[in-house]
Motif scaffolding. Structure first.
Motif: not given
Length: 727
Positions: A499-504, A515-531
């Motif tokens: 699951a590439q480009k996650l920022d766990l 598990f539930y994991v929280a991924s910090e988003g980066r709008s400049d990398r088109l990766v949203p904040h998500a769980i």
């Protein structure tokens, strides 16, 4: 809101060895060399300790500082509390230093250009800073060594290549050589200077020898590494060549040779990798060790012991690098180059035991090897050196090892350059705090972020976006010493791909083995904040797998998002690191998501006013009626102010609807972590990012090592005991 201190029932548990005490090197102090700058000087200037040596009495250190064109001095009368003695200004760039008595012999590069190299060997009184003498070396000096009997000095005249000329290809004239000068007492005898030609010896660019490093044995023989030429020369006291030979090559198996992929995969190989040794140190009159950095076309990621006739007695192969991988210090961004990049090697005999100390520049690690049998060295310890170890000094009479760490990260707001001091103690080893040694496979790890504990006393941790192409969950057994990574789960999607480009940045248990994991988003990398909801095998679940932020949060989100997640009943709570667009100053959201109703809400948490940089939250964990959070600034070393654990009554965490006014929760101070972060003699690390609470209430804290990218690579993993009642 008043803050109340919470008593802890047990003391800090940082030791990496609870077994019977044995002799180990442990760090006792780190000295920021910026402290040597005079009052009124611009302390934002780069400063860099490189080669370092000690006076005969072992009470003073002197180091070369190339950016400042100075010789720095440190008082280590009390080695646990080193004091600045100031800098001595030099007429050029210092490259190396050797000390006899209280006199420093410093190689100084005064070259106008690569084609017109020049330099001096200066004799300097360390106490007064006075110049006692100076010899024109006729070229650019690199390494300086003193004979064990103090009778002469040897200098490697590198006349280094221009790496921007013809792609750095050699030969590039003028050629380098070896210079030998007699000492009369503590005075230089310039008239005795002997130039030893080294041309015509190496198979690679034999017309252009580039001497890198020198060391002298008790017989007065000087060993010289010709790094770019991949050659080694042994020269007698009278200047004749005793032997010379190629440093050879090695075949490497089980390495990561692919750069910038954001994953630690050790299944590649490199054949015929030239050693290209940098530093060299005699072990006895017949054996010497080399650190095989590779600066031209090679680099074998290890170190070697040679006999002076050229016989290879020992080569570390990939074992040194693999040991570094296991303690989380592997520099992934250097994978396609020279890996951990061993650059420094030093020898010293402590309490009768001969040791070779190998410094890995890019991994920021010192390997401690017992070389009682030169054919079978034993790796005893790996020490956290500081960022970019370059030079070492040994003071066996005081049981001290000194590491000069050249990397100054002032431009990036990072840690300043330091000199680290280690003492051989009758005590357990204090480092590492966390290792994957003993696992069934070679597990590389780093950038540990969020953590959570399970009912069996295991701790589960995630890595962050540094390894965005290999998002992982690590199973840690904290009951072992050091704590052990015993397994790893790779997070993947239904197609089996990572699951590439996650920022766990956070992890919590789902109560069903997943598990539930929280991924910090980066709008400049088109990766949203998500769980993300992940099963026990790391698969992101098909239906409940991705929980996106609602429009109310998407409209106000910023880059610094979820930093920690915890589950209270059927509600997930996420800590937002810093203010979003609708937050009052110094207030951040604790965001709630109800797994049953799918409703979102939040409360506000008031964080400290930053003294420098910023302050934010980096973790949240629930236990026994409270939510515990880590509140920290982004500052290193002496600039760090806020590194604290607070707790919030869960009774106050009643989420209000988004878009309106949010209630502000109260907080109680659990622990100021600054004493803990200073307790192992290093500078304060900035990223306290993990917190897990065992069923017993014992709290573990960890730091994020940034994947060893412009970082010391050090990970602290320690217990702060179990929280008691508010005092």
């Amino acid at each position: 809101m008043p803050l109340r201190m919470i008593c802890l029932t047990s003391a800090l548990a940082l030791s990496a060895g609870q077994a019977l005490a044995e002799m180990n090197f442990n760090r006792i102090a780190s000295f920021p060399v910026v402290a040597n700058m005079a009052a009124g000087e611009d302390t934002s200037r780069e400063t860099s300790p490189e080669i370092i040596a000690a006076t005969a009495d072992g009470l003073t250190l002197a180091y070369t500082d190339s950016p400042l064109k100075a010789l720095g001095r440190i008082d280590i009368t009390d080695p646990a509390n080193p004091k600045p003695l100031g800098n001595i200004t030099l007429p050029g760039e210092p490259t190396s230093v050797a000390i006899k008595g209280q006199t420093a012999f410093v190689g100084v590069n005064t070259s106008e250009s690569y084609t017109a190299p020049s330099g001096l060997l200066m004799a300097i009184d360390i106490a007064s800073g006075d110049t006692l003498g100076s010899c024109d070396l006729g070229g650019q000096p690199d390494s300086v060594a003193q004979a064990p009997d103090g009778s002469f000095i040897a200098v490697a005249i590198e006349n280094e290549r221009d790496e921007d000329l013809n792609g750095g290809q050699i030969p590039q004239m003028p050629a380098g050589n070896l210079v030998m000068l007699d000492l009369t007492g503590d005075s230089l005898d310039c008239a005795s200077m002997k130039v030893v030609g080294l041309t015509g010896l190496a198979e690679i660019a034999g017309s252009d020898p580039e001497p890198e490093y020198v060391s002298i044995n008790a017989l007065g023989e000087t060993v010289v590494t010709l790094q770019e030429n991949n050659h080694i020369v042994v020269v007698s006291r009278d200047g004749s060549v005793v032997s010379h030979f190629s440093a050879g090559a090695v075949d490497l198996e089980g390495i990561d040779a692919t750069d910038e992929r954001g994953a630690l995969i050790f299944d590649e190989s490199q054949k015929g990798r030239l050693r290209e040794p940098d530093a060299v140190a005699w072990i006895d009159d017949d054996h010497f060790a080399t650190a095989n950095e590779g600066d031209y076309q090679g680099g074998s990621r290890g170190w070697t012991i040679f006999r002076k006739d050229g016989t290879v007695v020992y080569d570390s192969g990939t074992s040194f690098e693999h040991a570094i991988v296991q303690i989380g210090h592997y520099p992934d961004k250097r994978s396609d180059a020279k890996g951990v990049e061993p650059e420094s090697v030093t020898f010293g005999k402590f309490d009768g035991t001969p040791y070779v100390f190998v410094g890995a520049e890019r991994a920021s690690v010192v390997g401690v090897y017992d070389v009682s049998d030169p054919a079978a060295p034993v790796l005893k310890q790996l020490l956290p050196s500081g960022v970019g170890p370059e030079g070492y000094a040994v003071i066996p009479e005081r049981n001290l090892l000194v590491s000069a760490n050249e990397k100054d990260l002032i431009e990036d707001g990072g840690a300043r350059a330091h000199v680290s001091l280690f003492e051989l103690q009758n005590a357990p080893a204090a480092y590492p705090h966390l290792t994957s040694a003993g696992a069934d496979e070679l597990i590389g790890w780093g950038a540990i972020s969020g953590m959570v504990a399970d009912q069996d006393g295991m701790i589960w941790a995630v890595n962050d976006s540094f390894y965005g192409f290999q998002p992982s969950i690590f199973k840690i057994d904290p009951s072992q010493t050091p704590a052990r990574i015993v397994d790893v789960i790779r997070i993947h999607r239904a197609d089996g791909n990572p699951a590439q480009k996650l920022d766990l940045e956070g992890i919590t248990l789902d109560g069903e083995g997943g598990f539930y994991v929280a991924s910090e988003g980066r709008s400049d990398r088109l990766v949203p904040h998500a769980i993300y909801h992940v099963d026990a095998n790391g698969l992101i679940k098909a239906k409940s797998g991705e929980i996106a932020l609602p429009p109310e949060l998407q409209a106000v989100e910023r880059r610094f998002g979820f930093e920690g997640i915890t589950k209270v009943g059927n509600t997930l709570w996420m800590a937002v690191q810093r203010e979003w667009k609708d937050d009052p100053k110094n207030h951040v959201k604790l965001v709630a998501y109800n797994l049953d109703t799918k409703e979102w809400g939040a409360v506000h948490y008031q964080k400290a006013e930053p003294q420098t940089g910023w302050v934010g939250l980096s973790e949240i964990a629930a236990h026994d009626g409270y939510a515990y959070v880590v509140e920290r600034d982004n500052q290193h070393d002496v600039r760090a102010v806020t590194k604290k654990v607070y707790r919030i009554p869960l009774s106050e965490m009643v989420p209000a609807p988004l878009g309106g006014e949010l209630p502000v929760v109260s907080k109680e101070l659990v622990r100021d972590l600054l004493p803990d972060l200073k307790s192992t003699g290093g500078y304060v690390l900035d990223k306290v990012e993990g917190l897990a609470i065992l069923p017993s209430g014992e709290i573990y804290v960890s730091t994020d090592n940034d994947g060893v990218d412009d970082s010391s690579g050090e990970t602290m993993f320690f217990s702060i005991g179990a929280a008691g009642q508010p005092s």
